[in-house]
Motif scaffolding. Structure first.
Motif, PDB file in Angstrom:
ATOM      1  N   ASN A 289       0.681  -0.576  -0.073  1.00  0.00           N
ATOM      2  CA  ASN A 289      -0.128  -0.371   0.010  1.00  0.00           C
ATOM      3  C   ASN A 289       0.690   1.248  -0.001  1.00  0.00           C
ATOM      4  O   ASN A 289      -0.193   2.207  -0.024  1.00  0.00           O
ATOM      5  N   ASP A 290       2.151   1.208  -0.239  1.00  0.00           N
ATOM      6  CA  ASP A 290       3.281   2.140   0.038  1.00  0.00           C
ATOM      7  C   ASP A 290       2.969   2.720  -1.996  1.00  0.00           C
ATOM      8  O   ASP A 290       3.705   2.660  -2.738  1.00  0.00           O
ATOM      9  N   PRO A 291       2.671   4.453  -1.650  1.00  0.00           N
ATOM     10  CA  PRO A 291       2.272   5.372  -3.185  1.00  0.00           C
ATOM     11  C   PRO A 291       3.442   5.080  -3.417  1.00  0.00           C
ATOM     12  O   PRO A 291       3.419   5.519  -5.181  1.00  0.00           O
ATOM     13  N   LEU A 292       4.471   5.547  -3.398  1.00  0.00           N
ATOM     14  CA  LEU A 292       5.368   5.349  -3.203  1.00  0.00           C
ATOM     15  C   LEU A 292       6.351   4.015  -4.332  1.00  0.00           C
ATOM     16  O   LEU A 292       7.073   3.990  -4.969  1.00  0.00           O
ATOM     17  N   GLY A 293       6.180   3.302  -3.548  1.00  0.00           N
ATOM     18  CA  GLY A 293       6.560   1.631  -4.162  1.00  0.00           C
ATOM     19  C   GLY A 293       8.061   1.551  -4.101  1.00  0.00           C
ATOM     20  O   GLY A 293       8.528   1.904  -3.149  1.00  0.00           O
ATOM     21  N   TRP A 294       8.593   0.503  -5.032  1.00  0.00           N
ATOM     22  CA  TRP A 294      10.089   0.829  -5.741  1.00  0.00           C
ATOM     23  C   TRP A 294      10.241   1.944  -5.156  1.00  0.00           C
ATOM     24  O   TRP A 294      11.721   1.747  -4.635  1.00  0.00           O
ATOM     25  N   ARG A 295      10.343   3.368  -5.301  1.00  0.00           N
ATOM     26  CA  ARG A 295      10.701   4.271  -5.726  1.00  0.00           C
ATOM     27  C   ARG A 295      11.198   4.764  -3.947  1.00  0.00           C
ATOM     28  O   ARG A 295      11.593   5.717  -3.802  1.00  0.00           O
ATOM     29  N   VAL A 296      10.545   4.023  -3.078  1.00  0.00           N
ATOM     30  CA  VAL A 296      10.515   4.342  -2.055  1.00  0.00           C
ATOM     31  C   VAL A 296      12.052   4.174  -1.068  1.00  0.00           C
ATOM     32  O   VAL A 296      12.463   4.866   0.082  1.00  0.00           O
ATOM     33  N   TYR A 297      12.909   3.403  -2.087  1.00  0.00           N
ATOM     34  CA  TYR A 297      14.394   3.621  -1.991  1.00  0.00           C
ATOM     35  C   TYR A 297      15.079   4.157  -2.324  1.00  0.00           C
ATOM     36  O   TYR A 297      16.382   4.666  -1.565  1.00  0.00           O
ATOM     37  N   LEU A 298      14.603   5.372  -3.314  1.00  0.00           N
ATOM     38  CA  LEU A 298      15.308   7.018  -2.980  1.00  0.00           C
ATOM     39  C   LEU A 298      14.798   7.547  -2.457  1.00  0.00           C
ATOM     40  O   LEU A 298      15.598   8.374  -2.469  1.00  0.00           O
ATOM     41  N   LYS A 299      13.854   7.233  -1.389  1.00  0.00           N
ATOM     42  CA  LYS A 299      13.794   8.309  -1.117  1.00  0.00           C
ATOM     43  C   LYS A 299      14.025   8.328   0.965  1.00  0.00           C
ATOM     44  O   LYS A 299      14.203   9.295   1.456  1.00  0.00           O
ATOM     45  N   SER A 300      14.653   7.134   0.647  1.00  0.00           N
ATOM     46  CA  SER A 300      15.285   6.829   2.012  1.00  0.00           C
ATOM     47  C   SER A 300      16.849   6.309   2.014  1.00  0.00           C
ATOM     48  O   SER A 300      16.845   5.405   1.567  1.00  0.00           O
ATOM     49  N   MET A 301      17.617   6.649   2.369  1.00  0.00           N
ATOM     50  CA  MET A 301      19.125   6.627   2.502  1.00  0.00           C
ATOM     51  C   MET A 301      19.899   4.946   3.519  1.00  0.00           C
ATOM     52  O   MET A 301      20.247   4.383   2.827  1.00  0.00           O
ATOM     53  N   PRO A 302      19.048   4.982   4.037  1.00  0.00           N
ATOM     54  CA  PRO A 302      18.799   3.575   4.551  1.00  0.00           C
ATOM     55  C   PRO A 302      18.428   2.308   4.401  1.00  0.00           C
ATOM     56  O   PRO A 302      18.707   1.707   4.029  1.00  0.00           O
ATOM     57  N   LEU A 303      17.380   2.669   3.315  1.00  0.00           N
ATOM     58  CA  LEU A 303      16.642   2.146   2.258  1.00  0.00           C
ATOM     59  C   LEU A 303      17.983   1.241   1.243  1.00  0.00           C
ATOM     60  O   LEU A 303      18.404   0.431   0.498  1.00  0.00           O
ATOM     61  N   TYR A 304      18.050   2.832   1.306  1.00  0.00           N
ATOM     62  CA  TYR A 304      19.282   2.507   0.125  1.00  0.00           C
ATOM     63  C   TYR A 304      20.382   1.710   0.106  1.00  0.00           C
ATOM     64  O   TYR A 304      21.168   1.537  -1.261  1.00  0.00           O
ATOM     65  N   THR A 305      20.735   1.824   1.504  1.00  0.00           N
ATOM     66  CA  THR A 305      22.796   1.263   1.993  1.00  0.00           C
ATOM     67  C   THR A 305      22.296  -0.547   2.387  1.00  0.00           C
ATOM     68  O   THR A 305      22.928  -0.864   1.070  1.00  0.00           O
ATOM     69  N   THR A 306      20.981  -0.187   2.408  1.00  0.00           N
ATOM     70  CA  THR A 306      20.772  -1.787   2.086  1.00  0.00           C
ATOM     71  C   THR A 306      20.530  -2.481   0.750  1.00  0.00           C
ATOM     72  O   THR A 306      21.273  -3.766   0.356  1.00  0.00           O
ATOM     73  N   PHE A 307      19.783  -1.982  -0.308  1.00  0.00           N
ATOM     74  CA  PHE A 307      20.295  -2.087  -1.910  1.00  0.00           C
ATOM     75  C   PHE A 307      21.696  -2.229  -1.905  1.00  0.00           C
ATOM     76  O   PHE A 307      22.051  -3.410  -2.935  1.00  0.00           O
ATOM     77  N   SER A 308      22.344  -1.271  -1.727  1.00  0.00           N
ATOM     78  CA  SER A 308      24.171  -0.588  -2.790  1.00  0.00           C
ATOM     79  C   SER A 308      25.291  -2.463  -1.470  1.00  0.00           C
ATOM     80  O   SER A 308      25.375  -2.953  -2.399  1.00  0.00           O
ATOM     81  N   ALA A 309      24.517  -2.479  -0.221  1.00  0.00           N
ATOM     82  CA  ALA A 309      24.974  -3.705   0.110  1.00  0.00           C
ATOM     83  C   ALA A 309      24.575  -4.649  -0.313  1.00  0.00           C
ATOM     84  O   ALA A 309      25.455  -6.058  -0.681  1.00  0.00           O
ATOM     85  N   ARG A 310      23.032  -4.852  -0.509  1.00  0.00           N
ATOM     86  CA  ARG A 310      22.952  -6.416  -1.571  1.00  0.00           C
ATOM     87  C   ARG A 310      24.102  -6.553  -2.641  1.00  0.00           C
ATOM     88  O   ARG A 310      24.115  -7.606  -3.223  1.00  0.00           O
ATOM     89  N   GLN A 311      23.140  -5.632  -3.515  1.00  0.00           N
ATOM     90  CA  GLN A 311      24.059  -5.263  -5.228  1.00  0.00           C
ATOM     91  C   GLN A 311      25.633  -5.492  -4.688  1.00  0.00           C
ATOM     92  O   GLN A 311      26.499  -6.409  -5.577  1.00  0.00           O
ATOM     93  N   THR A 312      26.357  -4.958  -3.707  1.00  0.00           N
ATOM     94  CA  THR A 312      27.915  -5.299  -3.762  1.00  0.00           C
ATOM     95  C   THR A 312      28.190  -6.918  -3.209  1.00  0.00           C
ATOM     96  O   THR A 312      28.521  -7.960  -3.774  1.00  0.00           O
ATOM     97  N   VAL A 313      27.351  -7.594  -2.307  1.00  0.00           N
ATOM     98  CA  VAL A 313      27.379  -8.967  -1.958  1.00  0.00           C
ATOM     99  C   VAL A 313      26.974  -9.912  -3.051  1.00  0.00           C
ATOM    100  O   VAL A 313      28.093 -11.348  -3.872  1.00  0.00           O
ATOM    101  N   ASP A 314      26.126  -9.499  -3.867  1.00  0.00           N
ATOM    102  CA  ASP A 314      25.878 -10.362  -5.355  1.00  0.00           C
ATOM    103  C   ASP A 314      27.484 -10.142  -5.855  1.00  0.00           C
ATOM    104  O   ASP A 314      27.384 -11.422  -7.442  1.00  0.00           O
ATOM    105  N   SER A 315      27.793  -9.291  -6.175  1.00  0.00           N
ATOM    106  CA  SER A 315      29.063  -8.729  -7.651  1.00  0.00           C
ATOM    107  C   SER A 315      30.020  -9.608  -7.061  1.00  0.00           C
ATOM    108  O   SER A 315      30.523 -10.454  -7.885  1.00  0.00           O
ATOM    109  N   LEU A 316      30.357  -9.745  -5.379  1.00  0.00           N
ATOM    110  CA  LEU A 316      31.464 -10.536  -4.976  1.00  0.00           C
ATOM    111  C   LEU A 316      31.347 -11.514  -4.693  1.00  0.00           C
ATOM    112  O   LEU A 316      32.114 -12.591  -5.589  1.00  0.00           O
ATOM    113  N   LEU A 317      30.205 -12.313  -5.277  1.00  0.00           N
ATOM    114  CA  LEU A 317      29.715 -13.662  -5.041  1.00  0.00           C
ATOM    115  C   LEU A 317      29.950 -14.256  -6.414  1.00  0.00           C
ATOM    116  O   LEU A 317      30.332 -14.792  -6.764  1.00  0.00           O
TER     117      LEU A 317
END
Length: 243
Positions: free
Chosen positions: A197-225
């Motif tokens: 029910n979040d009106p921003l949908g996936w874009r909520v990650y662009l409005k929150s640095m903690p959320l964007y940090t979790t995304f960046s961390a996951r991408q880094t782990v994926d890249s390393l693996l």
């Protein structure tokens, strides 16, 4: 009848999506591989960074990987203090830390860019240092003594044993939300992780640095693996070629 129809209406909303998951490339026949994550070093040159949040996010991201168990960050920090290590900056320090913690590998992150304003940017480097004889591949026919580095070979030169002074794998990434490739990856990551029910949908990650940090961390782990999958595939091919 009305109660029945009302009950059916409860389940007529948007269908849930399963978040993406990844698997490790390691042999887990004897149990999960254990990683430790060192505190992130800040080389971003800005004063508004949050290296501790980045480290916590990397621990959480690595913990999502099937076949990998991650030690709590506080435990790693306590071990570093006992060893007199302020920051893990050399391969020998990483391997010393792995030995004390009983870990198979230590992930050493470096924060290279940080901009919390929309559109956000996070730069992350990560190096994975394995304890000697650890991080075997899933294939039982790989000899531990012949794990090869990720360095490309030239001509007919045969790759040698992995240099202990080098990381098993390393990755360097800049997650700039102005880049369309980054936005596509963010949208895939957010699938199944955002409130329906979040009106921003996936874009909520662009409005929150903690959320964007979790995304960046996951991408880094994926890249390393991804690099680890490649390293072990090359080791397997080289091992078979020498038989």
């Amino acid at each position: 009848a009305l109660a029945t129809l009302g009950g059916c209406g409860m389940f007529s909303g948007p269908s849930l999506a399963t978040p993406s998951r990844i698997a490790s490339p390691y042999d887990t026949s004897q149990g999960d591989i254990v990683w430790a994550v060192a505190p992130a070093r800040d080389e971003s040159g800005t004063s508004v960074t949050d290296p501790e949040a980045v480290s916590d996010a990397l621990v959480a991201a690595a913990s999502e990987v099937r076949g990998i168990s991650v030690l709590p960050l506080n435990r790693t920090i306590r071990a570093m203090r006992a060893l007199g290590i302020a920051n893990v900056s050399t391969p020998s320090e990483a391997q010393q830390l792995a030995s004390v913690l009983g870990a198979d590998a230590v992930l050493v992150p470096t924060l290279t860019a940080w901009d919390p304003y929309d559109p956000p940017t996070v730069g992350l480097n990560a190096a994975l240092f394995a304890a000697p004889g650890r991080l075997r591949g899933n294939s039982a026919d790989i000899d531990d003594t012949r794990l090869f580095s990720l360095q490309a070979t030239e001509g007919n030169q045969t790759p040698g044993p992995r240099d202990a002074s080098r990381p098993s794998s390393a990755t360097s990434n800049l997650y700039d939300a102005r880049d369309h490739g980054t936005l596509m990856a963010l949208r895939r990551y957010a699938e199944g992780r955002t409130e329906l029910n979040d009106p921003l949908g996936w874009r909520v990650y662009l409005k929150s640095m903690p959320l964007y940090t979790t995304f960046s961390a996951r991408q880094t782990v994926d890249s390393l693996l991804d690099e680890e999958w490649l390293r072990l595939a090359r080791a397997r091919n080289a091992d078979r070629a020498q038989r």
